[in-house]
Design a protein around this motif. Sequence first.
Motif, PDB file in Angstrom:
ATOM      1  N   LEU A 191       0.784  -1.203   0.000  1.00  0.00           N
ATOM      2  CA  LEU A 191       0.000   0.000   0.000  1.00  0.00           C
ATOM      3  C   LEU A 191       0.837   1.284   0.000  1.00  0.00           C
ATOM      4  O   LEU A 191       1.911   1.267   0.505  1.00  0.00           O
ATOM      5  CB  LEU A 191      -0.867   0.000   1.232  1.00  0.00           C
ATOM      6  CG  LEU A 191      -1.778  -1.158   1.306  1.00  0.00           C
ATOM      7  CD1 LEU A 191      -2.549  -1.159   2.558  1.00  0.00           C
ATOM      8  CD2 LEU A 191      -2.642  -1.221   0.137  1.00  0.00           C
ATOM      9  N   PRO A 354      -5.750   2.295   8.658  1.00  0.00           N
ATOM     10  CA  PRO A 354      -5.175   0.958   8.450  1.00  0.00           C
ATOM     11  C   PRO A 354      -6.127  -0.169   8.816  1.00  0.00           C
ATOM     12  O   PRO A 354      -6.048  -1.263   8.244  1.00  0.00           O
ATOM     13  CB  PRO A 354      -3.941   0.969   9.356  1.00  0.00           C
ATOM     14  CG  PRO A 354      -3.583   2.405   9.492  1.00  0.00           C
ATOM     15  CD  PRO A 354      -4.886   3.144   9.484  1.00  0.00           C
ATOM     16  N   THR A 357      -8.107  -1.191   5.647  1.00  0.00           N
ATOM     17  CA  THR A 357      -7.386  -1.504   4.420  1.00  0.00           C
ATOM     18  C   THR A 357      -7.780  -2.844   3.813  1.00  0.00           C
ATOM     19  O   THR A 357      -7.932  -2.970   2.593  1.00  0.00           O
ATOM     20  CB  THR A 357      -5.867  -1.487   4.682  1.00  0.00           C
ATOM     21  OG1 THR A 357      -5.494  -0.188   5.135  1.00  0.00           O
ATOM     22  CG2 THR A 357      -5.087  -1.819   3.419  1.00  0.00           C
ATOM     23  N   ALA A 360     -10.775  -2.597   1.554  1.00  0.00           N
ATOM     24  CA  ALA A 360     -10.806  -1.558   0.528  1.00  0.00           C
ATOM     25  C   ALA A 360     -11.036  -2.155  -0.861  1.00  0.00           C
ATOM     26  O   ALA A 360     -10.372  -3.105  -1.253  1.00  0.00           O
ATOM     27  CB  ALA A 360      -9.505  -0.769   0.539  1.00  0.00           C
ATOM     28  N   VAL A 567      -4.562   4.888   0.074  1.00  0.00           N
ATOM     29  CA  VAL A 567      -4.677   3.668   0.869  1.00  0.00           C
ATOM     30  C   VAL A 567      -3.499   3.471   1.807  1.00  0.00           C
ATOM     31  O   VAL A 567      -3.661   2.936   2.904  1.00  0.00           O
ATOM     32  CB  VAL A 567      -4.827   2.439  -0.059  1.00  0.00           C
ATOM     33  CG1 VAL A 567      -4.877   1.153   0.732  1.00  0.00           C
ATOM     34  CG2 VAL A 567      -6.081   2.580  -0.907  1.00  0.00           C
ATOM     35  N   GLY A 568      -2.306   3.911   1.388  1.00  0.00           N
ATOM     36  CA  GLY A 568      -1.129   3.632   2.194  1.00  0.00           C
ATOM     37  C   GLY A 568      -0.331   4.837   2.623  1.00  0.00           C
ATOM     38  O   GLY A 568       0.567   4.708   3.449  1.00  0.00           O
TER      39      GLY A 568
END
Length: 582
Positions: A191, A354, A357, A360, A567-568
Amino acid sequence: MTQKVSRWVRGVAISAIAGGLAPVAMAQVEPEASAETLAAQWETYNQYAVSSVMELAPMRAAAEVATPEGGTIRLTSLHPEVNRWYLLEVTRPGQGTQRFHLENADADTWSLALEGGETPGLVIAGNGGQEVCQPWDGAPSELGAAAQSGLPYAPVCGQKIYLRNRVAGSRTNREAVSDFLRQNVVFGDKLVNLIKGTFFEDAFLEDAATVEQGDAGDAVAALGVARLDRRPIMRPNMSIEVIGAEGGMEAGAWYAVDGAEGVFASALKPAYIANEILSERNGANWLDGVEQNADVYLVAFDLGQFELGYELGTDHPGLGWSSRPQRSGQDWNLAGPDGISRADPLVRNGMLSPSLTSRAVAAFAGGFKRDHGAYRFSDYATFNKGHHYGFISNGVTFSSLIENLATLYVTVDGEIGMKTWTEADNAMVPDLRYARQNGVAVVRRDPETGQSVPGNRVNSWGGGNWSGSADAQLRTLRSGACLREIDGRQFLMYAYFSSVTPSAMARVFQAYDCDYAMLLDMNSPELTYMAVYRQNQDGDGLEPMHLSSYMAESDPWSDDGRIPRFVGFSDNRDFFYLLRKE
């Protein structure tokens, strides 16, 4: 007012003392607010201006306990029904107050409260049990270490809670965040974030090769096909892989996305749209030859399978004034249209939690930044403080929702809607989890005919605040979203227009029979970013599939390849995300 307040407090214990907190003598104190307190908070919320973003959380409820040394610990739930954001305030005699923005890592499981007595603690209850932690104790304390970690989300109390830290969107310490995700998050190793693209008309125009005859595979039956006069086979420049389109995609048809159940993709050119739509003189302009042949790519989500969320970027949209509308009178003394220009003491970190995640499925850029998100021209520039676009995240209003504007919203019960906001709709605010406004309607459902028709400002550059170039050239890369209900099933569609005017957007959304559609952002693939996620071949990470291949440039490189935005890593722009329901 009485009826509204009674709805708000369902399921909330009312303190015996009007407006007061639960007594310190109780062993455990849950955040709560009385009907009188909620009424007072709602009255403050509706003032012309407020002094803190906390006053834009009208459902907030608090608990407080004393410490043995004479200090206090106060826990405020920003919206108890959302149960995600909390403000923890630790006051020590002679040392002032420290404030920490906490996020519940599992809002469906854990609830937070305070425990008083000789050793005050933070109580985390759920799954039939509870545990108590004291993250403010020690030298350094767990909260102090988390605050110095450089992580947008720093875990405390056994990773059941995250401390939200201020970070620089697109410039966060990538190594620290990557290490944390790799060690603590499912799919964490794959990510991140990025920087900007280039702005100019037709720079990203896409014109896919077409074949008049060919087998594009089976269209997705649930969505049917768009209303087109021609259905050639297209070979679009998207990295999303679909099932049953080995030879290309039939224009206007829907295809299941490979590896993402409940997600579908489609493509067309506006020139293919049925003439009965294009020839209507109902508020949209004629389409020029360029936009007629500019590719349009769409993704649809079956909302029966997904949750929709919204997160603010580290910087955008801002809370201060746009430079566009003219201010007068007391407005010059206000930091922003709501009276504030900063989110303190809350933290905006531009990244998916997190803890979410692993669920997602997709993310897409949210909308205009603040300077562009208000009116310079037309009547809308002259009242409602220039119609600054509003937005709400996790039950907290960061910028008030304004009547007349197109609004995508999610209620605390998970209902997803899109509509033109009215003054009466403000009564919904206590029941909102997320909301984002952006301009005016692109299409709407005509209540008399039942047809999808252009919004009444689609052909007005200033009236719709459509932006583009300074000389009102409206054709550019744009993105938009629409909702459509089909036989009781609700779909959210995201559309990427490689070079169009608002009129062409309207014609496309009409062809797909949208109930309501709105503009999101424009001018570059970075600002119109959209990616669908699936597991990679090794099964140890997320693989992004972009709606346009140009969007991949927004994902920076790591040793393992490109890492998807939002996302990361923290991003400076706001975004929507879709999670698979548990």
